[in-house]
Design a protein around this motif. Structure first.
Motif, PDB file in Angstrom:
ATOM      1  N   THR A 123      -5.226  11.974  42.566  1.00 44.28           N
ATOM      2  CA  THR A 123      -4.250  10.888  42.596  1.00 44.28           C
ATOM      3  C   THR A 123      -4.755   9.649  41.875  1.00 44.28           C
ATOM      4  O   THR A 123      -3.962   8.814  41.447  1.00 44.28           O
ATOM      5  CB  THR A 123      -3.927  10.502  44.047  1.00 44.28           C
ATOM      6  OG1 THR A 123      -5.128  10.025  44.689  1.00 44.28           O
ATOM      7  CG2 THR A 123      -3.397  11.710  44.819  1.00 44.28           C
ATOM      8  N   GLU A 150      -6.178   7.255  43.256  1.00 45.46           N
ATOM      9  CA  GLU A 150      -5.959   6.103  44.131  1.00 45.46           C
ATOM     10  C   GLU A 150      -7.236   5.288  44.274  1.00 45.46           C
ATOM     11  O   GLU A 150      -8.312   5.814  44.526  1.00 45.46           O
ATOM     12  CB  GLU A 150      -5.516   6.609  45.503  1.00 45.46           C
ATOM     13  CG  GLU A 150      -5.350   5.515  46.537  1.00 45.46           C
ATOM     14  CD  GLU A 150      -5.113   6.092  47.918  1.00 45.46           C
ATOM     15  OE1 GLU A 150      -5.515   5.435  48.885  1.00 45.46           O
ATOM     16  OE2 GLU A 150      -4.534   7.181  48.014  1.00 45.46           O
ATOM     17  N   ASN A 202     -10.112  11.085  44.815  1.00 43.47           N
ATOM     18  CA  ASN A 202      -9.512  11.996  43.833  1.00 43.47           C
ATOM     19  C   ASN A 202      -9.525  13.455  44.254  1.00 43.47           C
ATOM     20  O   ASN A 202      -9.446  14.336  43.417  1.00 43.47           O
ATOM     21  CB  ASN A 202     -10.229  11.858  42.492  1.00 43.47           C
ATOM     22  CG  ASN A 202     -11.601  12.503  42.516  1.00 43.47           C
ATOM     23  OD1 ASN A 202     -12.296  12.434  43.510  1.00 43.47           O
ATOM     24  ND2 ASN A 202     -11.985  13.148  41.418  1.00 43.47           N
TER      25      ASN A 202
END
Length: 643
Positions: free
Chosen positions: A280, A282, A276
């Motif tokens: 994002t 992800e 992060n």
């Protein structure tokens, strides 16, 4: 947040705890059984021990053999399993906040930076060795610990021994500024079933454990645990998209066959965390497994121990895939002869490390390496007189990157009349290169270099005493001289590519102190203080990083704790911590409070309500601009039941 703006709120919380304790000072507890603590039947309850009894608790980290805490000539702080339970901590890094000689910085929902005596920060915190039942959590990729993947079932922890100061003579390079030794309970101490569940506005956890007998000679236990953790906050507000979840399971068996003691234990875990830095969210998968085997038996008037372990670690994300396989075997013999208490040992470790980067970014060259570490060590505690003990230790290592390292240690302990211990030590320690420092490559910008070991010469002096029957105190001071610290250098002709070099040096010094006082049989107050001063720099023109490897540290931190037994079934714990602004980033200091109220309805059932970070609306703990996240108040309700 300025510290002076929150001091009054902190004082009010301590006063409230004091008034509650005063009302509860009718007399000692009626001795509820250990199962009443919600930790399961048959487990020890150190909260019932007096300060004198706590001083005699055996520790093993200072000399690698059992000795009373009061006799250990080092700056060592012990976190008991009971301390962890009463803290309300839901993860290992949060439990480590209980040690006044550690600085804990939360980076995001699951990542932490933890250090002793400076050099903290997500990347600089690489001078602390962490062990779980003799298994090293050291990363050959970065020299740090990936706390998002390293955890234990807290209910199984017997104690955590935290040594601030070099441990190289016994534990080798990378035990440069300290050692965290996490020791879990024997399976014999955890029979029956334990169920622990908890939920709050930031966390949810569960753990289930069951144990039993293995015939007449052995015992076993198995567990499964899991967690979910909510997002931290951006500095500008809103979620930082770093929520995480994970599962962990494992088992342990212990046998006694004649004079032989055998242990076999292992764990597996699978976590989903987030990358992060760019918010994002992800997902990253972090997983692994390990198995440890240990054999101990009396031999030659002492004790022989042989241990081996295997550890597999995997991390998969869009920026690359990392995995490592570690095999380690070690042997040590402890024995006494006349005035000498000797510990001899040797070991061998091999690590198969692989990092495959995504196309177009930085990568490691070569992508795969097999690293090895061979060591031998010896330590002798010599009783010069009945009151004076000299400790001489040394370790020789041979590693794949820098070859041979020599790590000596000299300690002198003087037990004064009345039981006070005055001690001093001089040690040399080092931190060997990691794969990033040797192999990281970004064509045209950065190339792998000939990075060498960082080194430390440390002077320490300390005093441990019980000035009064209800009081215990430990004070130590240190002066550290560092050489060959990591720097980033330019090419003298072309500027680029950059290389990682060893042109940093300097000094740090400070004081660490902690103590406890039993106000009544039901009320114990504790305090801890650590200070740090740094004078570190680099050779002129040889570093463009402003010595980023020196980390970001507070000049002081203060911990205050009040443990109260209001009634035989009701506990109240209040903890305050004041952390100074970070240097050099200038990140604001803070004062925070944690409160836990626990009800033991029966000897095997406990309900607890915990509040954490109750003073400030938001706080930031790290100065790393790419990773700064904010954390707020949280409330957590937990239930533990033993059968």
């Amino acid at each position: 947040m300025a510290l002076r703006n929150t001091t009054s709120a902190a004082a009010a919380l301590l006063c409230a705890a004091a008034m509650t304790a005063g009302a509860a000072a009718a007399g000692p507890a009626d001795g509820a059984s250990p199962a009443a603590q919600g930790a399961g039947p048959g487990e020890p309850d150190l909260s019932r021990l007096s300060l004198e009894e706590l001083a005699m608790v055996e520790v093993t980290s200072v000399s690698r053999r059992p000795e009373a805490l009061a006799d250990a000539a080092a700056a060592i702080f012990v976190i008991s399993g009971e301390d962890i339970r009463r803290s309300g901590a839901t993860s290992l890094p949060e439990a480590l906040r209980l040690a006044p000689n550690l600085n804990v910085q939360r980076v995001n929902a699951v990542d932490y930076a933890i250090s002793a005596r400076g050099f903290n920060g997500y990347e600089p915190s690489n001078k602390l060795l962490v062990l779980v039942d003799g298994r090293s959590l050291y990363s050959t990729l970065s020299s740090g610990v990936f706390w998002d993947a390293r955890d234990v079932m807290l209910e199984d922890v017997e104690r955590i021994e935290v040594i601030s100061g070099p441990g190289g003579a016994l534990y080798g390079s990378n035990a440069m500024n300290g050692v965290i030794n996490i020791i879990t309970r024997s399976a014999r101490d955890t029979p029956g079933t334990l169920v622990s569940v908890g939920a709050g506005n930031e966390d949810a956890t569960f753990a289930v454990r069951h144990g039993g007998r293995l015939g007449e000679a052995g015992a076993w236990r198995a567990y499964v645990s899991g967690f979910t953790r909510d997002d931290s906050y951006r500095l500008t507000g809103g979620d930082a998209t770093d929520a995480a979840a994970g599962l962990r399971g494992g088992a342990r068996a212990d046998w006694t066959v004649g004079e032989n003691r055998l242990t076999l234990q292992g764990d597996v875990f699978d976590h989903e965390v987030a990358v992060n830095e760019g918010f994002t969210g992800e997902e990253t998968r972090v997983s692994g497994r390990n198995v440890v085997g240990r054999w101990t038996r009396p031999l030659a008037g002492g004790e022989l121990q042989v241990q081996g372990y295997y550890d597999r670690f995997e991390r998969t994300e869009s920026g690359g895939v990392e995995d490592s396989d570690t095999w380690d075997v070690s042997v040590q013999q402890a024995f006494g002869r006349d005035r000498h208490r000797l510990v001899l040992g040797a070991g061998y470790r091999t690590v198969q490390s692989r990092f495959v980067a995504a196309p177009g970014g930085a990568f490691l060259d070569p992508a795969e390496r097999t690293l090895s570490l061979t060591h031998v060590f010896a330590q002798d505690q010599i009783a010069l007189t009945e009151a004076l003990t000299l400790t001489l230790g040394m370790k020789f290592e041979d590693n794949s990157f820098t070859g041979q390292e020599f790590l000596p240690n000299v300690r002198l302990g003087w037990e004064r009349p009345g039981g006070d211990l005055v001690w001093g030590a001089v040690s040399r320690a080092s931190r060997t290169p990691n794969r990033i420092e040797r192999d990281l490559t970004l064509p045209g910008f950065l190339v792998g270099g000939d990075f060498q070991s960082e080194s430390l010469t440390a002077w320490e002096i300390g005093w441990r005493a019980r000035p009064r029957a209800r009081m215990s105190v430990s004070v130590s001071a240190f002066y550290n001289v560092y050489d060959a610290l990591r720097t980033v250098s330019i090419d003298p002709v072309t500027v680029f590519p950059l290389t990682l070099t060893n042109f940093g040096a300097g000094e740090t010094w400070g004081v660490e102190a902690w103590g406890s006082y039993d106000v009544t049989d039901r009320w114990r107050v504790s305090a801890g203080l650590s200070t740090l001063n740094k004078d570190l720099g680099a050779e002129p023109g040889m570093d463009i990083s402003a010595l980023a490897a020196a980390g970001d540290d507070p000049e002081y931190q203060v911990l205050l704790t009040s443990q109260t037994q209001i009634t035989d079934r009701l506990d109240l714990d209040v903890r305050l911590r004041a952390v100074d602004a970070l240097t050099p980033s200038g990140t604001d200091g803070y004062v925070e409070a944690d409160v836990r109220l626990g009800w033991r309805f029966t000897d095997a059932l406990e309900l607890a309500l915990s509040g954490q970070n109750l003073i400030g609306d938001r706080r930031v703990e790290t100065g790393d601009p790419a990773r700064q996240r904010a954390f707020g108040r949280s409330v957590f309700v937990s239930l533990r039941a033993g059968f």
